[in-house]
Design a protein around this motif. Sequence first.
Motif, short mmCIF file in Angstrom:
data_model
loop_
_atom_site.label_atom_id
_atom_site.label_comp_id
_atom_site.label_asym_id
_atom_site.label_seq_id
_atom_site.Cartn_x
_atom_site.Cartn_y
_atom_site.Cartn_z
N ILE A 1 37.55 -53.76 56.37
CA ILE A 1 38.43 -54.83 55.88
C ILE A 1 37.56 -56.06 55.59
CG2 ILE A 1 40.42 -56.29 56.43
CD1 ILE A 1 41.39 -54.04 58.26
N ALA A 2 37.74 -56.66 54.45
CA ALA A 2 36.89 -57.78 54.08
C ALA A 2 37.09 -58.94 55.05
CB ALA A 2 37.23 -58.24 52.65
N LYS A 3 35.99 -59.65 55.31
CA LYS A 3 36.06 -60.77 56.26
C LYS A 3 37.13 -61.79 55.84
CE LYS A 3 33.27 -64.01 58.82
NZ LYS A 3 32.02 -64.70 59.02
N GLU A 4 37.21 -62.05 54.53
CA GLU A 4 38.17 -63.07 54.07
C GLU A 4 39.62 -62.58 54.14
OE1 GLU A 4 35.70 -61.81 52.40
OE2 GLU A 4 36.28 -61.21 50.35
N ASN A 5 39.80 -61.31 54.44
CA ASN A 5 41.16 -60.79 54.63
C ASN A 5 41.58 -60.74 56.10
OD1 ASN A 5 41.18 -60.54 51.91
ND2 ASN A 5 41.51 -58.32 51.84
N CYS A 6 40.68 -61.18 56.98
CA CYS A 6 41.03 -61.22 58.41
C CYS A 6 41.40 -62.65 58.77
CB CYS A 6 39.83 -60.78 59.25
SG CYS A 6 39.43 -59.04 59.01
N TYR A 7 42.56 -62.86 59.31
CA TYR A 7 43.03 -64.20 59.65
C TYR A 7 43.20 -64.37 61.15
CZ TYR A 7 43.60 -65.46 54.78
OH TYR A 7 43.34 -65.78 53.48
N VAL A 8 42.23 -65.10 61.75
CA VAL A 8 42.39 -65.46 63.16
C VAL A 8 43.16 -66.78 63.15
CG1 VAL A 8 41.21 -66.12 65.28
CG2 VAL A 8 40.27 -64.29 63.84
N MET A 9 44.44 -66.69 63.45
CA MET A 9 45.33 -67.84 63.25
C MET A 9 45.68 -68.54 64.55
SD MET A 9 47.68 -66.11 60.24
CE MET A 9 49.12 -67.07 60.66
N GLU A 10 46.44 -69.61 64.40
CA GLU A 10 46.96 -70.34 65.57
C GLU A 10 48.49 -70.31 65.54
OE1 GLU A 10 45.41 -74.31 65.51
OE2 GLU A 10 43.34 -73.59 65.43
N ASN A 11 49.08 -70.51 66.68
CA ASN A 11 50.54 -70.64 66.71
C ASN A 11 50.95 -71.75 65.75
OD1 ASN A 11 50.76 -68.70 68.73
ND2 ASN A 11 50.67 -70.23 70.39
N GLY A 12 51.99 -71.52 64.96
CA GLY A 12 52.48 -72.56 64.06
C GLY A 12 51.85 -72.53 62.67
N GLN A 13 50.87 -71.66 62.46
CA GLN A 13 50.31 -71.54 61.11
C GLN A 13 51.09 -70.51 60.32
OE1 GLN A 13 46.01 -70.86 61.76
NE2 GLN A 13 45.72 -72.46 60.22
N MET A 14 51.28 -70.77 59.03
CA MET A 14 52.00 -69.83 58.17
C MET A 14 51.00 -69.18 57.22
SD MET A 14 54.94 -68.51 57.23
CE MET A 14 56.27 -69.59 57.80
#
Lengths: 574, 574
Positions: free
Chosen positions: A410-423
């Motif tokens: 999976i491409a690095k730019e397709n991996c989303y390490v997100m935070e609570n409250g991010q859409m």
Amino acid sequence: MSVNLKNNEAGVFAVGGLNEIGKNMYGVQFQDEIIILDSGVMFPEDDLLGIDYVIPDYQYILQNRHKVKALIISHGHEDHIGGIPFLLQQINVPIYAGKLASALIRNKLHERGLLRDANITEIDENTVIRFRKTSVSFYRTTHSIPEAYGVVVKTPPGNIVFTGDYKFDFTPVGEPADLHRMARIGEEGVLALLSDSTNSEIPTFTKSEQIVGQSIKNIIQRVSGRVIFATFASNVSRLQQVIQTAKETGRKVAVFGRSMESAIKTGRELGYIQDENNDVIIDNRDINNHPAEQMIILCTGSQGEPMAALSRIAAGSHRQIHLQPEDTVIFSSSPIPGNTISVNRVINQLSEAGANVIHGKFNNIHTSGHGGQQEQLLMLRLMKPKYFIPVHGEYRMLSIHAGLAQRTGIAKENCYVMENGQMLALTADSARLAGRFPANDVYVDGSGIGDIGSIVLRDRKSLSEDGLVIVTATIDYQNKQLVSGPDIMSRGFIYMRESGDLIHDLQNNLRSIINRGLNENGNNVTERMIRDLIFEQIHPLIYEKTERSPMILPVLLDINKGVRKRTAKVEQED
Amino acid sequence: MSVNLKNNEAGVFAVGGLNEIGKNMYGVQFQDEIIILDSGVMFPEDDLLGIDYVIPDYQYILQNRHKVKALIISHGHEDHIGGIPFLLQQINVPIYAGKLASALIRNKLHERGLLRDANITEIDENTVIRFRKTSVSFYRTTHSIPEAYGVVVKTPPGNIVFTGDYKFDFTPVGEPADLHRMARIGEEGVLALLSDSTNSEIPTFTKSEQIVGQSIKNIIQRVSGRVIFATFASNVSRLQQVIQTAKETGRKVAVFGRSMESAIKTGRELGYIQDENNDVIIDNRDINNHPAEQMIILCTGSQGEPMAALSRIAAGSHRQIHLQPEDTVIFSSSPIPGNTISVNRVINQLSEAGANVIHGKFNNIHTSGHGGQQEQLLMLRLMKPKYFIPVHGEYRMLSIHAGLAQRTGIAKENCYVMENGQMLALTADSARLAGRFPANDVYVDGSGIGDIGSIVLRDRKSLSEDGLVIVTATIDYQNKQLVSGPDIMSRGFIYMRESGDLIHDLQNNLRSIINRGLNENGNNVTERMIRDLIFEQIHPLIYEKTERSPMILPVLLDINKGVRKRTAKVEQED
């Protein structure tokens, strides 16, 4: 803070569950339809003094309440269902959950008088819930509680899969994960995968529940006295293994601890716990009617919780169960970080009372419900998602999990390490961060929700470390004199009785501070001024003498206020 | 509580170190000679709110001060030397310690202004200290700090051996344990063995320090950016391995954190840390003069201690070191129970800042300083003691260790799992418990020693959980009326600003409680009565409304006291 989702985009977000273990609550949104995935609580860490639970801030959900179609529950653990009572107090959303999770949710709502208005629908792996634009289906997975489901949310831009909590247990107690279904979901195409990151730091494959069962049986077979068995009440498969072992080794099982009794009851009703002839599980008032070598006591307290059955047994304060030197205590659990010290304390007490204690990682008596790296890779390979969002984990776990995803291509730019409250906004071939909503922790203390914040916690911390000193004095501001006091009270600071000199010193100092304050400030002297002087000058004095910084609270009474009222009253009486 | 040792008996006792990890302090007594073995502190667990250190009660030592011949130090860890400043404040006993431990003790005493009067003699494995009736000699062992010694106390009934902390590291950094000496001691005859129980729950053999060194080298070789390396400052061998690896991989080492800087300095002075050409360790102001890929930052904070260098680096508040995405952070340590959550927090912050973090048991980057079961068995086989006293451990560890001893053929009745303050009396062929002396924990908080006890701690706990509510009122007891108030202040309880209704309700209730109290108690109404009424009645009221139980402190002023004084004062002025 605002969110802007376009009409062709599916939104994916976490209200809770990112950068933490606990209060899992994710969501998928398409136009005017929001599907909520789980609604958990988090148990507070030690620095949240006195807080009972932490829940997410439900603001975004409440602001969009007309869009919310469903709360989908993946499984019945507290970090996935514990927030439901708090959420339902604010919004009555239809709940969809497996039959075990439904039973647990019903108990929970019943206890808080919220059951009557709740709308709960039982689902299984064949259920499809259709809304106007989206639909929800399920697949079977394996975890440390029966009926753990992965969830597929079909949206116009593509399918969004939420794994729930999982491991790949190929020899589970109960039904195995539905690998073929997962393969088909992957073939059909997964736009985004939200996958459990709990054990992403562990390179191995998580042990099967059957291996644990075998070890438990080996131990119980070779033990001659009574067995006291502590585990998580929610691990219904583990409970069934204990009942099964009891049957095979000719023992009876008595159940202690409120949550354990309730788990056994629910597990039996739903068929997860089997005692066909009603001859293994006995009434817990009958434990003395059976020889010790034929008894298993199944109880709560495997985390060293001070009020649980096992802790009371260990402390010698359990009403019914008194430790005997032939007893063997099995901790079928591993301590959650933060509980290690309490667990060790209970183990020491048990050993001291002469019991044989079996615990720890060398005995194969516990296994995690979450898969390690190899299982996370298997999930990634099966689902082949275009976009990957690691969920259910602290930052380092999410981050390692994203790295694993990249190793599967999976491409690095397709991996989303997100935070609570991010859409995260997704179309069939694009992804972008589309804003934020407030998603801070909300503290529940007693019956108060959100009425505790950082100032109250800071005060609790300060009080817990050095206690407090209260200075009382009555002052005549008009005539600029100290009328009575200063007197000193303290709590949590020092033994006053043995600190006569210190108190005496402080009183003398306070007296001069107050007198100086009254005399050096002309006619404008106010209570405020005197208070400030006391704060400023007494704090270093106490620190110098004790190296402690108690909270200082001056309580200053103005004699004239009292006298004035009094005179008025007396005059009236005349 | 009293001790009765006969003239032909050697006494063996613990002042601290039994049923705990920490504050090790053992003793051997023969007639009028007492030899103390170590004098450590314990770091408090979380429930000892605000306490800085726990030390043993030195009562028995002080009561027998004329008998105390020596304080013998096995090695330089805090749980073996940290109590010395507190002990020396009360008794000036000659100290015997290896050169590294001596240097550490000197630093410690210097900081507290106690060095001038201290009497420290450096020893090595060839030293024999002779007293009139007893003598003390040493043997070399391996542990996570250089110069760890076992101690042999020769007494007329027989030799008593104290292992100190040990593992059997056959490929250590530095000198190996002196197996042959231990074998000779065993052949000569050991009446009693006091042996380290820390890892008695672990069935394996503890990894060698060389394996750790190899893993560290492997990691540093494959890392391209800067390395930030955190470990225990006291593990001087580990520090030397880092310096050695730096040399071999062409890197420089800069040292951060007070205890780390001091350990490097002492280690270099004593030759444990070698940088022959003075070209590896650089001044820490020069870190920016070297390319990142040639730097190792060696720092404190491997336990997540909030003020240590690494925690400040992670939080972005370190004055000099700012994290870069190419940084690799190595935790060469394992978290002590109770520190797991703080360590995880630091790891998360580091990962979030983009650093690569290497920690945990899967990387071979740390090993324990204490031997597991196989090493404990080897010690038992070498020493062949007649009597066995497991030391240095919580109850379950001591108990398992005693079980191991029995497996080597020591009779069960010759194994003594003791408590602090118990005296074991030994002759050449008998043992008996010969009484007890007081050996409770003593809490050190700031500059106060022993002025904190269970009441103060209970108050701190209560304050930490629900805060406090102060009720103030001025009362005219003579005329039975409330003159001013009641007013309410709170700290750590609830946001007052958002709780107007609650406060208003409480004030109304308090007013009626006080008025009723004044009117229903005839002429004998006292402050005490009103206080009791407030306690009794306001507590359930607050609980009902908030499900919290804050501490309630009524501060009631008697207007007449003030008025009386005031009148007197005014008359005088006239």
